[in-house]
Design a protein around this motif. Structure first.
Motif, PDB file in Angstrom:
ATOM      1  N   VAL A 117     101.960 118.731  -6.842  1.00 31.62           N
ATOM      2  CA  VAL A 117     100.814 117.867  -7.108  1.00 31.62           C
ATOM      3  C   VAL A 117     101.152 116.444  -6.682  1.00 31.62           C
ATOM      4  N   GLN A 118     100.227 115.796  -6.028  1.00 30.39           N
ATOM      5  CA  GLN A 118     100.389 114.397  -5.647  1.00 30.39           C
ATOM      6  C   GLN A 118      99.320 113.562  -6.334  1.00 30.39           C
ATOM      7  N   LEU A 119      99.730 112.400  -6.804  1.00 29.68           N
ATOM      8  CA  LEU A 119      98.826 111.497  -7.507  1.00 29.68           C
ATOM      9  C   LEU A 119      98.805 110.168  -6.765  1.00 29.68           C
ATOM     10  N   VAL A 120      97.626 109.682  -6.472  1.00 33.17           N
ATOM     11  CA  VAL A 120      97.471 108.421  -5.751  1.00 33.17           C
ATOM     12  C   VAL A 120      96.654 107.469  -6.618  1.00 33.17           C
TER      13      VAL A 120
ATOM     14  N   ILE B  51      96.224 121.767  -7.900  1.00 35.95           N
ATOM     15  CA  ILE B  51      95.730 121.050  -9.073  1.00 35.95           C
ATOM     16  C   ILE B  51      95.011 121.935 -10.074  1.00 35.95           C
ATOM     17  N   GLY B  52      94.888 123.198  -9.775  1.00 34.39           N
ATOM     18  CA  GLY B  52      94.065 124.057 -10.603  1.00 34.39           C
ATOM     19  C   GLY B  52      94.525 124.194 -12.042  1.00 34.39           C
ATOM     20  N   TRP B  53      95.795 123.997 -12.304  1.00 35.10           N
ATOM     21  CA  TRP B  53      96.325 124.201 -13.645  1.00 35.10           C
ATOM     22  C   TRP B  53      96.512 122.911 -14.415  1.00 35.10           C
ATOM     23  N   ILE B  54      96.091 121.782 -13.847  1.00 35.31           N
ATOM     24  CA  ILE B  54      96.228 120.509 -14.561  1.00 35.31           C
ATOM     25  C   ILE B  54      95.331 120.509 -15.787  1.00 35.31           C
ATOM     26  N   ASN B  55      95.920 120.226 -16.950  1.00 35.30           N
ATOM     27  CA  ASN B  55      95.102 120.137 -18.154  1.00 35.30           C
ATOM     28  C   ASN B  55      95.121 118.743 -18.780  1.00 35.30           C
ATOM     29  N   THR B  56      96.090 117.935 -18.431  1.00 32.91           N
ATOM     30  CA  THR B  56      96.169 116.576 -18.967  1.00 32.91           C
ATOM     31  C   THR B  56      96.331 115.598 -17.810  1.00 32.91           C
ATOM     32  N   MET B  57      95.577 114.526 -17.872  1.00 34.26           N
ATOM     33  CA  MET B  57      95.747 113.400 -16.937  1.00 34.26           C
ATOM     34  C   MET B  57      95.666 112.109 -17.729  1.00 34.26           C
TER      35      MET B  57
ATOM     36  N   CYS C 275     100.088 106.772 -12.986  1.00 35.88           N
ATOM     37  CA  CYS C 275      99.223 107.914 -13.247  1.00 35.88           C
ATOM     38  C   CYS C 275     100.092 109.111 -13.603  1.00 35.88           C
ATOM     39  N   TYR C 276      99.581 109.946 -14.486  1.00 35.31           N
ATOM     40  CA  TYR C 276     100.335 111.078 -15.022  1.00 35.31           C
ATOM     41  C   TYR C 276      99.437 112.306 -15.050  1.00 35.31           C
TER      42      TYR C 276
ATOM     43  N   TRP D 205     103.969 112.386 -11.573  1.00 32.78           N
ATOM     44  CA  TRP D 205     103.768 110.944 -11.655  1.00 32.78           C
ATOM     45  C   TRP D 205     103.297 110.389 -10.324  1.00 32.78           C
ATOM     46  N   GLY D 206     102.450 109.370 -10.392  1.00 29.53           N
ATOM     47  CA  GLY D 206     102.105 108.617  -9.208  1.00 29.53           C
ATOM     48  C   GLY D 206     103.188 107.605  -8.887  1.00 29.53           C
ATOM     49  N   GLN D 207     102.948 106.836  -7.839  1.00 27.79           N
ATOM     50  CA  GLN D 207     103.956 105.882  -7.390  1.00 27.79           C
ATOM     51  C   GLN D 207     103.918 104.588  -8.194  1.00 27.79           C
ATOM     52  N   GLY D 208     102.862 104.392  -8.947  1.00 27.00           N
ATOM     53  CA  GLY D 208     102.731 103.198  -9.779  1.00 27.00           C
ATOM     54  C   GLY D 208     101.923 102.111  -9.109  1.00 27.00           C
ATOM     55  N   THR D 209     101.209 101.363  -9.915  1.00 26.65           N
ATOM     56  CA  THR D 209     100.446 100.224  -9.418  1.00 26.65           C
ATOM     57  C   THR D 209     100.698  99.042 -10.355  1.00 26.65           C
ATOM     58  N   GLN D 210     100.969  97.887  -9.763  1.00 27.00           N
ATOM     59  CA  GLN D 210     101.320  96.709 -10.542  1.00 27.00           C
ATOM     60  C   GLN D 210     100.080  96.063 -11.132  1.00 27.00           C
TER      61      GLN D 210
END
Length: 114
Positions: free
Chosen positions: A2-5, A28-34, A95-96, A104-109
């Motif tokens: 999974v990739q998160l942007v 992404i089909g099994w993602i239950n929490t974001m 992002c999680y 995890w995403g790469q993070g945003t400041q």
């Protein structure tokens, strides 16, 4: 994998608002929490807010009343509206997502000036 942007971070004055966005791709089909966590230098990541299917939002006490978390399940996207930001909210926001693994995403400041 999974990739998160993420998008939407930036500089804002105290009392201002920001809206963070995150979109998932891949299996992404099994993602239950974001949701969202944040981290400052030398410290561990801490919860901001998460959403799990069929449950009420889980929001950190320090953010309660100032943030709204929402999801677009069709797009596998999660959004964080933050209001009345304060300098102590300055951090990298991640992002999680969780299915059978955590991602995890790469993070945003986010920087809040006084």
């Amino acid at each position: 994998q999974v990739q998160l942007v993420e998008s939407g971070g930036g500089l804002v004055q105290a009392g201002g608002s920001l809206r963070l966005s995150c979109t998932a791709s891949g299996p992404i089909g099994w993602i239950n929490t974001m949701g969202w966590y944040r981290q400052t230098p030398g410290n561990q990541r801490t919860l901001v807010a998460t959403l799990t299917r069929g449950r009420d939002p889980n929001i950190a006490d320090s953010m309660r009343g100032r943030v709204t978390i929402s999801r677009d399940n069709a797009k596998y996207a999660v959004y964080l509206q933050m209001n009345n930001l304060q300098p102590e909210d300055t951090a990298v926001y991640f992002c999680y997502a969780r299915s059978d693994s955590r991602y995890w995403g790469q993070g945003t400041q986010v920087t809040v000036s006084s």
